[in-house]
Design an enzyme around this catalytic site. Structure first.
Site, mmCIF file in Angstrom:
data_model
loop_
_atom_site.group_PDB
_atom_site.id
_atom_site.type_symbol
_atom_site.label_atom_id
_atom_site.label_comp_id
_atom_site.label_asym_id
_atom_site.label_seq_id
_atom_site.Cartn_x
_atom_site.Cartn_y
_atom_site.Cartn_z
ATOM 1 N N CYS A 128 0.837 -1.199 0.000
ATOM 2 C CA CYS A 128 0.000 0.000 0.000
ATOM 3 C C CYS A 128 0.870 1.246 0.000
ATOM 4 O O CYS A 128 1.804 1.371 0.801
ATOM 5 C CB CYS A 128 -0.910 -0.011 1.228
ATOM 6 S SG CYS A 128 -1.908 1.485 1.421
ATOM 7 N N CYS A 131 0.558 3.016 3.607
ATOM 8 C CA CYS A 131 1.033 2.492 4.892
ATOM 9 C C CYS A 131 2.001 1.325 4.765
ATOM 10 O O CYS A 131 2.386 0.732 5.777
ATOM 11 C CB CYS A 131 -0.148 2.093 5.761
ATOM 12 S SG CYS A 131 -1.100 0.703 5.092
ATOM 13 N N CYS A 177 -7.213 -1.317 1.529
ATOM 14 C CA CYS A 177 -6.118 -1.736 2.399
ATOM 15 C C CYS A 177 -6.732 -1.966 3.775
ATOM 16 O O CYS A 177 -7.396 -1.086 4.326
ATOM 17 C CB CYS A 177 -5.037 -0.666 2.473
ATOM 18 S SG CYS A 177 -3.772 -1.011 3.714
ATOM 19 N N CYS A 180 -5.088 0.764 6.529
ATOM 20 C CA CYS A 180 -5.378 2.208 6.554
ATOM 21 C C CYS A 180 -6.710 2.571 5.901
ATOM 22 O O CYS A 180 -7.106 3.733 5.927
ATOM 23 C CB CYS A 180 -4.246 2.988 5.892
ATOM 24 S SG CYS A 180 -4.111 2.732 4.098
ATOM 25 N N CYS A 207 -8.790 -5.768 -9.891
ATOM 26 C CA CYS A 207 -8.455 -4.684 -10.819
ATOM 27 C C CYS A 207 -8.020 -3.485 -9.973
ATOM 28 O O CYS A 207 -8.852 -2.809 -9.361
ATOM 29 C CB CYS A 207 -9.671 -4.346 -11.665
ATOM 30 S SG CYS A 207 -9.335 -3.255 -13.052
#
Length: 245
Positions: A128, A131, A177, A180, A207
Site C-alpha cells: 500500500c 502504509c 487496504c 489504513c 483490478c
C-alpha cells in the site's frame, strides 16, 4: 416507491432484458475483454457498459427497490483502521494521484501506471502506498488487457467489501487496504475469462489502481512507485483539488 407499469409494457421490458442478457452471455463466452481508450470514467461503470451489466443493474433499480443497486461503499476509510491520519495529513503524505485514489476512491486513467507494465518476471511484492502493508505478490499478477494492474488473488492485507453474491458478480466490489482503509480498486468474478492465466483458476480479477501501490523488488533494489507513468510516456495528471484540505 411503487411502479404501476402496464402488463404489456412490462412484458416488452422483460423480453428486451432477456435478449440483452443472452447477448452478454455470448460475448463472455467468446472471451471479450475490456478495451482501452477511456480515461476518467468509473471502472465499474466501464465494465458494465462493456459487458452489459448495466442492463441488469437498471433492471434491479426499476423493478425493485431503487436503492438496492447503489455501488458506493459508505463505510468510513478511517474509523476502525490501525493507521489513521487527518485528511490534511494524508494530503501531505501522499502525492496527488495517490491521495485521489486511496483517500477519495478515485480511479486512475487506463495504462497510466508503470506497474501496469510489470509481469511475474518482476519478482517482488506490491504494498500500500499509504502504509506499506503487503497486498499482492508478483506471482499472482497477470496481464488482463484492461489497462490496470491485475491480480488473481490477494494477501491478508486486502479488505473486500461485503456484498451479496449477485451484486458482487454484476457490479464488482470495492477492495481496500485493511490497515489504513485506502481504496485500491475493485474485485470482479470474471477471472475465468482470462484463459491460461492464474485468474482462470481462482475465478477472480483484482483490478487495482497502480498509483495505490508501491512495488518492492525481491532483490532489494529501489522501490517503484505506481503513480509514475510507464517508460517514455507522460501522464498529465490534473492538479489535486484536495491539496488545501
Amino acid at each position: 416507491l411503487t411502479y404501476n407499469t402496464p402488463r404489456r409494457n412490462h412484458s416488452l421490458i422483460m423480453d428486451s432484458i432477456k435478449s440483452s442478457l443472452l447477448i452478454v452471455g455470448l460475448l463472455l463466452l467468446h472471451g471479450i475483454t475490456m478495451s482501452s481508450g477511456l480515461s476518467t470514467i468509473s471502472r465499474r461503470r466501464y465494465l458494465q457498459w462493456q459487458t452489459g451489466g448495466c442492463i441488469a443493474t437498471a433492471t434491479t433499480t426499476a423493478l425493485s427497490n431503487p436503492s438496492v443497486a447503489q455501488a458506493a461503499n459508505l463505510k468510513s476509510r478511517t474509523e476502525g483502521y490501525a493507521v489513521q491520519h487527518t485528511e490534511r495529513e494524508w494530503a501531505y503524505i501522499l502525492s496527488g494521484a495517490q491521495y485521489n485514489i486511496l483517500r477519495k476512491g478515485g480511479t486512475e486513467r487506463q495504462k497510466s501506471s508503470i506497474l501496469n507494465t510489470y509481469t511475474t518476471e518482476n519478482v517482488g511484492s506490491y504494498v500500500c502506498a499509504g502504509c506499506n502493508t503487503p497486498l499482492f505478490t508478483s506471482a499472482d499478477k497477470f496481464s488482463s488487457g484492461t489497462g490496470w494492474p491485475s491480480f488473481s488473488t490477494a494477501l491478508q492485507g486486502v479488505e473486500e467489501e461485503e456484498l451479496d453474491p449477485i451484486r458482487a458478480t454484476l457490479d464488482g466490489k470495492e477492495v481496500r487496504c485493511a490497515t489504513c482503509g485506502g481504496h485500491l480498486g475493485d474485485l470482479f468474478n470474471d477471472g475465468w475469462i482470462y484463459r491460461g492465466t492464474s485468474a482462470a483458476k481462482t475465478g477472480k480479477r483484482y483490478c487495482i489502481d497502480g498509483a495505490a501501490l508501491i512495488f518492492k523488488p525481491e532483490d532489494g533494489s529501489e522501490d517503484v512507485f505506481g503513480d509514475l507513468p510507464p517508460p517514455n510516456r507522460v501522464i498529465k495528471y490534473e492538479q489535486s483539488m484536495y491539496r488545501g484540505a
